[in-house]
Motif scaffolding. Structure first.
Motif, mmCIF file in Angstrom:
data_model
loop_
_atom_site.group_PDB
_atom_site.id
_atom_site.type_symbol
_atom_site.label_atom_id
_atom_site.label_comp_id
_atom_site.label_asym_id
_atom_site.label_seq_id
_atom_site.Cartn_x
_atom_site.Cartn_y
_atom_site.Cartn_z
ATOM 1 N N GLU A 97 -13.041 -5.129 -3.672
ATOM 2 C CA GLU A 97 -12.358 -4.343 -2.641
ATOM 3 C C GLU A 97 -10.860 -4.223 -2.883
ATOM 4 O O GLU A 97 -10.280 -3.144 -2.770
ATOM 5 N N GLU A 98 -10.184 -5.310 -3.242
ATOM 6 C CA GLU A 98 -8.727 -5.295 -3.375
ATOM 7 C C GLU A 98 -8.271 -4.912 -4.775
ATOM 8 O O GLU A 98 -7.066 -4.896 -5.053
ATOM 9 N N SER A 112 -11.253 0.425 -2.893
ATOM 10 C CA SER A 112 -11.878 0.716 -1.606
ATOM 11 C C SER A 112 -11.797 2.194 -1.249
ATOM 12 O O SER A 112 -12.538 2.655 -0.378
ATOM 13 N N ALA A 167 -15.895 0.494 -0.583
ATOM 14 C CA ALA A 167 -16.259 -0.916 -0.630
ATOM 15 C C ALA A 167 -15.364 -1.737 0.295
ATOM 16 O O ALA A 167 -14.143 -1.593 0.286
ATOM 17 N N VAL A 168 -15.973 -2.600 1.088
ATOM 18 C CA VAL A 168 -15.245 -3.485 1.995
ATOM 19 C C VAL A 168 -15.908 -4.855 1.944
ATOM 20 O O VAL A 168 -17.134 -4.964 2.059
ATOM 21 N N SER A 169 -15.111 -5.902 1.763
ATOM 22 C CA SER A 169 -15.654 -7.254 1.738
ATOM 23 C C SER A 169 -16.083 -7.669 3.133
ATOM 24 O O SER A 169 -15.562 -7.174 4.142
ATOM 25 N N GLN A 212 -18.429 -4.936 -3.180
ATOM 26 C CA GLN A 212 -17.645 -5.635 -2.159
ATOM 27 C C GLN A 212 -16.652 -6.614 -2.774
ATOM 28 O O GLN A 212 -15.565 -6.835 -2.245
ATOM 29 N N THR A 224 -17.937 1.386 7.034
ATOM 30 C CA THR A 224 -17.469 1.352 5.646
ATOM 31 C C THR A 224 -17.679 2.691 4.953
ATOM 32 O O THR A 224 -18.003 2.745 3.769
#
Length: 752
Positions: free
Chosen positions: A133-134, A87, A589-591, A130, A585
């Motif tokens: 992200e983690e 992210s 990247a963000v879900s 997305q 954002t």
């Protein structure tokens, strides 16, 4: 610990301390693919042995540390690894390795804005950002390109050197243009020979067969001439576009990485300076290369005229230096004039941007007339410069045209004498007059291009002034990539002043923030709270002293690593043209689930609920259409989505109502992890009483008090109360003593 804190801690643990990530070896096959993408030559057998050795020596270590051992075993020079969250990763630095679905895979840019992942078995799949992200990224940094570093380190006009370096990076196109130009100029002789043959042979005898042959030959010559000129122009257009793309990208990247405290205060002028690249591109795509290549052929055509017409060649040889001297004088007269004109044009551009940004304040103060007067004065000056420039350019153009006519007349006069003497035919005289136009024409075009070059030269000087500004990191700096997350932040003997300003904004001998601390900065307006946060965020560079992030100097760490651990909320949040989602954002990247969760926790969902477009709500430049509080919520959303290790919040609730403020404070308590560092600048002592484990009082850029809230706040109230009493005399029978007691009681209530 609240449920939200527990969930947050679990998410953070899965992202950074996952045992499967620590124990998972780096696969040799995937590393080999990455090395191939980065043009790093490594033997597969040696790579497998290095990976096995790293697995045996480091059974439970961070991926970056594992790679360091592999690189050391393979004796790779100038290759370093950094571990980042996806992210917060700069996707321009792909390819890289990514830990996804419990395995290391190669990630690179795919098609249609997709990302391609290749696992150890060689299987490729496309993913959207997305979903990742983690995930954790292992990015390899290779040694910086010496060519670009040398360009920015050399003295002189960096912008001009940058343009010409990109232009002549591959010289094949120049060879092609020179060859085409040589052929075109040789073909130009065919036109004069055609005229000479027609007048000397066809016309006296009416030999139509000869005329047909000559016309056929000329048709072939003209077709080849058209083809060569078309290919030559297309080649130059493609080169100029490629140069413009490369140079403008480097200039833009330099502008985005400028050291903010040294950046010019007039953004309009800065934008105009960068915009000078447009005139450079137009100049080099306008045919100047053709003119430069054509000019030496003026002597070639004089030689041909001398062969055909004898003494007529002396006419053009005598007038050629006159035209060249005229061009030199024109260039000299235009140099200073165009510099002054461009400076005033940039000043007008800055005024325009300033007026557009401050339109509300101007109208509210009825100050339109003042700015209109400034605009009129600058425009009048530019008009005077423009008239003088046009006068000089027109004089040079008209004089050159007249010189061409004089050359033609003199050639005819000399030619008549040669015909009378029997040394020249009518056809030869006409051929010489045709070739004479090829002598003066390149010189005339050269004078025009010299006039244009003065504008381009000034534009390059303006761009060069931007490139000379300090960037946040040197291009040749070997930046650090710490493997461990920082557990502290400290300032050692730090002072800060703006460039060319005698006012010292900060003076801090020693200040340390440790993991888990909740610090609130208090102080009057202009006490240095915001400046301190910007120095801690790496936006302002200290004039003296060091800022340490963990064990390393913050300014020696790669900016990507800094942004992965540190997030800063400015006092004035700026929004960009796009949508609400794109503004939230910005970091990467963000879900969707994470985005919705943060939006609900901060109250951003109320903005979404008021619009039928939802997260696709259109945002204009600067965030026009949203209130100050709404823009502040979006700024807070950016920080919360970044999930930093160190939170730097400048007046996070200044524009919020009481309900929103309580919601934000609850979100801060829930989302800031136990070992995070939270530093808040505010004017509200109540925030210190609720959040702080430590309070710092600032005054005139220095720390006047530092300690626990229960120790610092009462002392601050005691100092503030007498000052308030002295400034406000009570009316009626109230005594100063009772008034002071009321003030202290009031301040105590505010703190509670």
């Amino acid at each position: 610990m609240t449920e939200m804190q527990k969930e947050n801690a679990q998410q953070d643990s899965s992202a950074t301390l996952d045992p499967s990530l620590q124990q998972q070896p780096l696969p040799a096959k995937v590393l080999k693919l990455l090395f191939e993408r980065l043009d790093i030559s490594v033997q597969m057998g040696a790579l497998i042995q290095a990976c096995e050795q790293a697995d045996k020596s480091l059974t439970d270590a961070a991926p970056a540390k594992r790679f360091s051992l592999i690189a050391h075993t393979l004796k790779l020079q100038g290759v370093q690894a950094a571990q980042l969250r996806w992210s917060r990763f700069d996707q321009r630095r792909l390819p890289a390795l990514i830990f996804y679905q419990d395995q290391w895979q190669l990630i690179e840019q795919g098609s249609d804005a997709q990302l391609t992942l290749t696992n150890e078995a060689g299987k490729c799949r496309d993913f959207s950002e997305q979903i990742l992200e983690e995930a954790i990224v292992l990015w390899l940094r290779t040694a910086p390109k010496n060519e670009q570093s040398s360009i920015f380190s050399l003295k002189g006009n960096i912008a001009a050197r940058l343009v010409f370096t990109e232009m002549f990076k591959t010289r094949r196109w120049l060879v092609d243009i020179i060859i085409a130009t040589v052929i075109i100029n040789f073909l130009a002789v065919a036109t004069s020979i055609f005229a000479m043959q027609v007048y000397d042979r066809v016309v006296p005898t009416l030999a139509y067969a000869t005329l047909t042959t000559l016309v056929t030959g000329m048709f072939i010559v003209l077709s080849l001439d058209w083809l060569l000129k078309t290919v030559r122009a297309r080649t130059l257009d493609s080169v100029s576009c490629a140069v413009d793309k490369a140079v403008s990208q480097q200039v833009f990247d330099h502008v985005t990485h400028l050291q903010l405290d040294t950046r010019p205060r007039s953004l309009g002028t800065l934008a105009a300076q960068v915009g000078g690249l447009d005139s450079v591109r137009q100049f080099f795509s306008s045919g100047v290369v053709f003119a430069l290549v054509d000019m030496p052929f003026a002597l070639f055509f004089i030689a041909i005229i001398a062969v055909i017409g004898g003494h007529i060649g002396w006419v053009y040889l005598a007038l050629l230096p006159v035209a060249a001297i005229l061009g030199w004088i024109t260039q000299k007269r235009l140099r200073r004039l165009l510099k002054e004109q461009m400076m005033r044009s940039n000043e007008r551009q800055g005024l325009l941007v300033d007026v557009i940004q401050g339109a509300e304040s101007i109208r509210a103060s009825n100050a339109n007339w003042r700015f209109s007067t400034q605009w009129q004065a600058i425009t009048a000056t530019i008009s005077r410069y423009n008239i003088r420039q046009k006068a000089i350019s027109n004089f040079a153009t008209v004089t050159t045209g007249s010189l061409s006519t004089v050359a033609y007349v003199c050639a005819i006069v000399v030619g008549v004498g040669q015909i009378e003497a029997g040394n020249l035919t009518m056809g030869a005289l006409i051929a010489c007059s045709i070739l004479g136009g090829r002598v003066i024409a390149p010189v005339s075009q050269g004078i025009q291009y010299l006039s244009q070059w003065q504008s381009v030269s000034q534009a390059l000087d303006m761009v060069n002034q931007v490139l000379l500004l300090d960037s946040e990191r040197r291009t040749d700096q070997n930046l650090l990539l710490p493997e461990q997350a920082p557990d502290s932040m400290a300032l050692d003997a730090v002072t800060f002043s703006y460039p060319e300003s005698p006012v010292r904004q900060l003076k801090i001998e020693a200040l340390t923030f440790k993991a888990g601390e909740r610090v609130v900065l208090l102080g009057a307006i202009g006490s240095g709270k915001s400046t301190l946060l910007k120095v801690l965020a790496g936006l302002y560079r200290p004039s003296e002293g060091r800022v340490r992030l963990g064990d390393a100097d913050l300014w020696e760490i790669d900016p990507n690593i800094v942004s992965d651990h540190v997030s800063y909320l400015p006092q004035n949040v700026h929004l960009f043209k796009g949508t609400l989602r794109s503004n939230l954002t910005l970091s990467g990247a963000v879900s969707d689930s994470h985005l919705l969760q943060i939006s609900k926790q901060l109250g951003i969902e109320r903005i979404v609920a008021d619009s039928p477009m939802g997260m696709d709500l259109a945002i204009s430049e600067g965030g026009e259409g949203l209130s100050g509080g709404q823009r502040q919520l979006v700024g807070l959303g950016r920080v919360f989505l970044a999930q930093p290790k160190i939170w730097l919040l400048d007046e996070p609730t200044a524009s919020l109502d009481n309900e929103s403020e309580q919601q934000i404070l609850a979100a801060i308590s829930a989302y800031v992890k136990a070992d995070d560092i939270l530093i808040i600048s505010t004017h509200k002592p109540a925030l210190a009483a609720r959040l702080a484990s430590r309070v710092i009082i600032m005054q005139r850029g220095e720390i006047s008090a530092d300690g626990k809230p229960e120790t610092v706040l009462p002392k601050m109230m005691q100092r503030k109360a007498p000052n308030t009493a002295a400034a406000t005399k009570p009316s009626g029978p109230r005594t100063p003593k009772s008034f002071n007691q009321d003030v202290i009681k009031k301040e105590s209530i505010n703190v509670i």
